[in-house]
Write an enzyme that holds these catalytic residues in place. Sequence first.
Site, PDB file in Angstrom:
ATOM      1  N   ASP A  30     -14.415  -4.175   6.377  1.00 33.26           N
ATOM      2  CA  ASP A  30     -14.087  -3.122   5.560  1.00 33.26           C
ATOM      3  C   ASP A  30     -14.138  -1.742   6.573  1.00 33.26           C
ATOM      4  OD1 ASP A  30     -13.385  -0.920   3.995  1.00 33.26           O
ATOM      5  OD2 ASP A  30     -13.488  -2.492   2.109  1.00 33.26           O
ATOM      6  N   CYS A  70      -8.065   0.055   0.856  1.00 33.20           N
ATOM      7  CA  CYS A  70      -8.579  -1.335   0.729  1.00 33.20           C
ATOM      8  C   CYS A  70      -7.612  -2.181   0.116  1.00 33.20           C
ATOM      9  CB  CYS A  70      -9.828  -1.303  -0.222  1.00 33.20           C
ATOM     10  SG  CYS A  70     -11.329  -0.311   0.616  1.00 33.20           S
ATOM     11  N   LYS A 118     -15.899  -9.868  -0.513  1.00 37.21           N
ATOM     12  CA  LYS A 118     -14.953  -9.035  -0.958  1.00 37.21           C
ATOM     13  C   LYS A 118     -13.585  -9.271  -0.840  1.00 37.21           C
ATOM     14  CE  LYS A 118     -13.815  -4.033  -0.880  1.00 37.21           C
ATOM     15  NZ  LYS A 118     -14.065  -2.805  -0.289  1.00 37.21           N
ATOM     16  N   HIS A 241      -1.149  20.067   9.191  1.00 31.73           N
ATOM     17  CA  HIS A 241      -0.098  19.724   8.300  1.00 31.73           C
ATOM     18  C   HIS A 241      -0.493  19.697   6.633  1.00 31.73           C
ATOM     19  CE1 HIS A 241       2.899  17.000   6.324  1.00 31.73           C
ATOM     20  NE2 HIS A 241       3.738  17.162   7.340  1.00 31.73           N
ATOM     21  N   ASP A 303      -9.367  -4.257   7.057  1.00 32.28           N
ATOM     22  CA  ASP A 303      -8.420  -3.852   6.167  1.00 32.28           C
ATOM     23  C   ASP A 303      -7.748  -2.532   6.739  1.00 32.28           C
ATOM     24  OD1 ASP A 303     -10.611  -2.354   5.463  1.00 32.28           O
ATOM     25  OD2 ASP A 303     -10.449  -2.738   3.201  1.00 32.28           O
ATOM     26  N   HIS A 304      -8.746  -1.594   7.170  1.00 32.53           N
ATOM     27  CA  HIS A 304      -8.275  -0.332   7.842  1.00 32.53           C
ATOM     28  C   HIS A 304      -9.542   0.135   8.578  1.00 32.53           C
ATOM     29  CE1 HIS A 304     -10.876   1.390   4.680  1.00 32.53           C
ATOM     30  NE2 HIS A 304     -10.535   0.714   3.616  1.00 32.53           N
TER      31      HIS A 304
END
Length: 518
Positions: A30, A70, A118, A241, A303-304
């Site tokens: 994760d 997630c 997880k 931004h 996941d990221h």
Amino acid sequence: MKTLTLCFLLLGQSLSRRETRPNIVMVMSDAFDGRLTFDPGSKLVRLPYVNYLRALGATFLNAYTNSPICCPSRAAMWSGKFVHLTRSWNNYKCLDANATTWMRLLEENGYLTKTMGKLDFTSGGHSVSNRVEAWTRDARLLLRQEGRPVAQLVGNASMARIMRADWENTDRAAEWIRQTAASSRTPFALYLGLNLPHPYSNKTLDPTAGGFTFLTSPYWLEKVSSEVIAFPKWLPVSAMHPVDYYSTFAKNCSGPFTTEEVRSIRAFYYAMCAEADAMLGQVIAALRETNLLNATVVVFVADHGELAMEHRQFYKMSMFEGSSRVPLLAMGPGLKSGLQVEQLVSLVDLFPTILDIAGISAVGNLSGHSLLPLLSEAGSFPNKQLPDWVLSEYHGSNANASTYMLRRGRWKYIAYADGLSLPSQLFDLKLDKEELHNVAYKFPNTSIHLDGLLRRIVDYPKVSSDVHLYNKEAFIAWRNSLGRNYSQVIANLRWHVDWQKDTLANERAIDKWLYGTL
């Protein structure tokens, strides 16, 4: 007699196929920055088991999440479908419990399967606060900031087990390999989901304020090359931004940080990555001890990523590289060794790839494509052209607009909401690896071309509208479920405004958002 002979022949062929199919083990971390799995990022921290996979397998240099948070990200990985197709809008709204996953298909086709740790890809998880944060961003009510990110050192130079829950799951996975998988007469598939290197929730802060801690011990910090950690370049607040600034503010990173604070957060994060790498190593060791390693495809993915103070942010929820780039490494029988793959890929590609490895035909309309032709030593696969782009999208909290990222070649194009109310961004990743220079207006034809391609892939103004409608309907359903407790519950959530002093006025503000009237 002929019929009986034919049955035994077919059964023998079936068993033969089953015996030659490889085992499959996936370790999913994760918040692991994919850039750490290859040079020059790999110089920051020693990751011996990631490097083991690099040497004996394939490393994807351009792998991306399909959503930098997630649950939606994992929903894409497990289903093989883009977020807007599964309507996985936030950490509460993801897949149905009975959704078809690649693990389910492996089980239906003779694999012994096991999931540990997880999972986090079905609807209904995470806190009430998380749900409301995601659902009320359109009401233009700023939440109070997250707890400021901090770094914390614990233990001593011999303390290696910091994330206890992850180590317990890793121990269980290794034991399952030794006790169950080793004696199986069928191929097996094991999934181990880790929390690390996700920062820890900071329990010492006000419980309604959130907050995260990058926590490690001297044992893991020693694995980090502190001398090469760079202080990331930040844009002036006035040049950010609008969506990036909103995220920076919501994550409590808009104030001043010392150089030492930033370096510590980054160093501690890399140390947490080293601990996750050791868990991957324990799984590999169990496979080696049981003589299963040479018959097993091992995949490491996340996941990221984690921004770790890049762009004046920590955490994920952003399309910047630190948040959206993920590790993807694979090794095993029949796969090439020492391979570095430039092809743009994303998590939805894992579903068809795993089924392809197992010799199972993919079902339904998948968003991903099998990567096995890129990996296989056999070279007997049809020369099927893979897409030259990847898509990521985000609809959750800590961002005040639905966000869509299209990566193609050297370009990263980011559009927001309906494509009109907020300016788009365009980054040249070849010349601007730190993503500090939005060149959308400098290269208008490129922006127009990429926006057209993005709209052919996903009608993003309509998706944004669908999310907006879902936010309203879901919030109303949640509010109605609370009955008389609504005012008390919502007053205790993480609001930027002072609900305790002006609860009625703020409830009326939400009503205006929901119904268009005061």
